[in-house]
Design a protein around this motif. Sequence first.
Motif, short mmCIF file in Angstrom:
data_model
loop_
_atom_site.label_atom_id
_atom_site.label_comp_id
_atom_site.label_asym_id
_atom_site.label_seq_id
_atom_site.Cartn_x
_atom_site.Cartn_y
_atom_site.Cartn_z
N UNK A 1 30.35 14.37 -3.78
CA UNK A 1 30.90 13.57 -2.69
C UNK A 1 32.11 12.80 -3.17
N UNK A 2 33.18 12.90 -2.41
CA UNK A 2 34.39 12.13 -2.66
C UNK A 2 34.52 11.13 -1.53
N UNK A 3 34.52 9.86 -1.89
CA UNK A 3 34.64 8.78 -0.92
C UNK A 3 36.12 8.50 -0.68
N UNK A 4 36.49 8.36 0.59
CA UNK A 4 37.87 8.12 0.98
C UNK A 4 37.93 6.79 1.71
N UNK A 5 38.87 5.93 1.33
CA UNK A 5 38.97 4.64 2.00
C UNK A 5 40.39 4.11 2.03
N UNK A 6 40.71 3.44 3.11
CA UNK A 6 41.97 2.72 3.22
C UNK A 6 41.83 1.30 2.69
N UNK A 7 40.60 0.92 2.41
CA UNK A 7 40.30 -0.44 1.96
C UNK A 7 40.17 -0.48 0.45
N UNK A 8 40.47 -1.64 -0.12
CA UNK A 8 40.28 -1.85 -1.55
C UNK A 8 38.79 -2.06 -1.81
N UNK A 9 38.21 -1.18 -2.59
CA UNK A 9 36.81 -1.33 -2.96
C UNK A 9 36.73 -1.83 -4.39
N UNK A 10 35.80 -2.69 -4.64
CA UNK A 10 35.60 -3.26 -5.96
C UNK A 10 35.29 -2.16 -6.97
N UNK B 1 26.42 4.25 1.83
CA UNK B 1 25.03 4.50 2.23
C UNK B 1 24.80 5.98 2.51
N UNK B 2 25.76 6.61 3.18
CA UNK B 2 25.66 8.04 3.47
C UNK B 2 25.66 8.83 2.16
N UNK B 3 26.57 8.49 1.26
CA UNK B 3 26.69 9.19 -0.02
C UNK B 3 25.39 9.12 -0.82
N UNK B 4 24.78 7.95 -0.87
CA UNK B 4 23.54 7.79 -1.64
C UNK B 4 22.38 8.53 -0.98
N UNK B 5 22.36 8.55 0.35
CA UNK B 5 21.31 9.30 1.06
C UNK B 5 21.46 10.79 0.78
N UNK B 6 22.68 11.30 0.82
CA UNK B 6 22.93 12.72 0.51
C UNK B 6 22.51 13.00 -0.94
N UNK B 7 22.82 12.09 -1.84
CA UNK B 7 22.44 12.25 -3.24
C UNK B 7 20.92 12.32 -3.39
N UNK C 1 27.80 6.11 -11.30
CA UNK C 1 26.69 6.14 -12.25
C UNK C 1 25.39 6.60 -11.59
N UNK C 2 25.23 6.25 -10.33
CA UNK C 2 24.03 6.66 -9.58
C UNK C 2 24.17 8.07 -9.00
N UNK C 3 25.29 8.73 -9.31
CA UNK C 3 25.58 10.09 -8.82
C UNK C 3 25.66 10.17 -7.30
N UNK C 4 26.02 9.07 -6.66
CA UNK C 4 26.23 9.09 -5.22
C UNK C 4 27.59 9.69 -4.89
#
Length: 127
Positions: free
Chosen positions: A75-84, A62-68, A93-96
Amino acid sequence: MICEDEQDLLTIYSTAFKSRYNVLAVNSGRACIEKYMDQKLRGKRIDLLLLDYRLGDMLGDDVACKISELDGTKTILISAYELDNEVINNLKQRSCIVEMIKKTCKYPITGRNSRRDCARKMLASPN
């Protein structure tokens, strides 16, 4: 700019980059958006945002898309969780986001030294 709600990790990431870059560090999604808007209003450019996925107040996507939406930065998203993969591809694709980095340690990590070791390992490896 680095947005990470775990203070130990935020400190480690900031320290790793501050010798070569001007680093802005924030610890929440709301603070990230506010700081980004403030810098933009001042005519200052943020070249890159390292953004944790699971923040205390909102999700990183949500933060990434708002910044976009604000004519944002890379923006590089960092996660310890498995994201789909479909979610990640949609965000790209949405340039977020431009990329997703997986934290190399599994959570929950207990103890201050364990979190530091995890962050150092993640920054040292190409993924």
